[in-house]
Write an enzyme that holds these catalytic residues in place. Structure first.
Site, PDB file in Angstrom:
ATOM      1  N   GLU A   1      -2.303  11.385   3.900  1.00 52.01           N
ATOM      2  CA  GLU A   1      -3.325  11.097   4.892  1.00 52.01           C
ATOM      3  C   GLU A   1      -3.311  12.209   5.935  1.00 52.01           C
ATOM      4  O   GLU A   1      -2.262  12.753   6.268  1.00 52.01           O
ATOM      5  CB  GLU A   1      -3.079   9.763   5.584  1.00 52.01           C
ATOM      6  CG  GLU A   1      -3.289   8.549   4.711  1.00 52.01           C
ATOM      7  CD  GLU A   1      -3.115   7.270   5.499  1.00 52.01           C
ATOM      8  OE1 GLU A   1      -4.123   6.589   5.763  1.00 52.01           O
ATOM      9  OE2 GLU A   1      -1.962   6.952   5.860  1.00 52.01           O
TER      10      GLU A   1
ATOM     11  N   GLU B   1       0.860  -1.188   0.000  1.00 53.26           N
ATOM     12  CA  GLU B   1       0.000   0.000   0.000  1.00 53.26           C
ATOM     13  C   GLU B   1       0.891   1.231   0.000  1.00 53.26           C
ATOM     14  O   GLU B   1       1.920   1.271   0.692  1.00 53.26           O
ATOM     15  CB  GLU B   1      -0.904   0.016   1.234  1.00 53.26           C
ATOM     16  CG  GLU B   1      -1.763   1.274   1.362  1.00 53.26           C
ATOM     17  CD  GLU B   1      -2.601   1.276   2.647  1.00 53.26           C
ATOM     18  OE1 GLU B   1      -3.076   0.187   3.059  1.00 53.26           O
ATOM     19  OE2 GLU B   1      -2.759   2.365   3.250  1.00 53.26           O
TER      20      GLU B   1
END
Length: 238
Positions: free
Chosen positions: A123, A118
């Site tokens: 974020e 990933e």
């Protein structure tokens, strides 16, 4: 390595989402104990000179699907191995919000997470306003066992305007930038590198979403909703 050939561009023109480029994900249960349901309706995404994603509280639902949000991806439509990725976005905040710009590999499902890998280009969690996170997750290095390769920075007023969130991904490294300012580089180990350490030599697809609460998003403050993330453009160069 310089990537100069534009291979994908999304400007979110008009008033409709280009579904030849994007899939909309829907469902009630998601990872990380997140509280939202993802839905496909015009209350939670708006295309008008750009894209607006919204996560809202729906008080008529006491528990199930009280929080509804939007998540989209390019899986099976646009996937890339290496390149320069630039997402121009204005990342909102609010206690309990968890907006993200990130990538999963085409083989997820056939290969379980986190072995599949990933990449998190951006974020942000509402309890830490102005902090931006960049991360990689692998079998050996992931947040479940608290070994993820990650970097995070407090950037004053980052949520007040649009910025270029940029990733440069090559055979040797993955680097992260905001407005051309370099923040972090994670290098591929040398020698015979096991996939458990570096699963980043295969195609990945892009995901844009706002999660609500969960193990990282944390406590939800409904007074801070709706949560919002605006996307002006997505460009990929190889």
């Amino acid at each position: 390595m310089k990537h100069t050939r534009l291979v994908f561009e999304e400007l979110f023109a008009g008033t409709e989402l280009n579904r030849s480029h994007w899939n909309v994900e829907v469902g009630e249960k998601w990872h990380n104990a997140e509280a939202q349901c993802y839905v496909d309706d015009s209350e939670h995404f708006i295309v008008k000179d750009g894209l607006t994603l919204l996560a809202k509280v729906h008080p008529e639902h006491e528990t199930k699907c009280r929080y509804q949000s939007f998540r989209m991806n390019t899986r099976g439509k646009q996937e890339w191995q290496y390149g320069t990725f630039i997402v121009r976005a204005k990342v909102g905040y609010g206690t309990g919000s968890w907006p993200a710009i990130w990538f999963l590999p085409s083989d997820i499902g056939k290969v379980k997470w986190p072995l599949c890998g990933e990449i998190d280009l951006m974020e942000s969690v509402g309890r830490d306003p102005e902090v931006i996170h960049f991360s990689l997750h692998t079998e050996w290095f992931n947040h479940i066992i608290k070994t993820q390769r990650t970097a995070f920075f407090k950037i004053p007023h980052i949520h007040e305007d649009f910025h270029d969130y940029k990733m440069v991904w090559t055979e040797k490294s993955i680097s992260f930038y905001i407005d051309e300012h370099h923040y972090a580089t994670f290098e591929k180990p040398t020698g015979d590198v096991p996939v458990e350490s570096w699963p980043f030599d295969k195609p990945y697809y892009l995901i844009l979403n706002i999660a609500v609460g969960g193990t990282w998003g944390g406590k939800i403050e409904e007074k801070d909703m709706p949560y919002q993330m605006d996307i002006a453009s997505v460009r990929v160069y190889q």
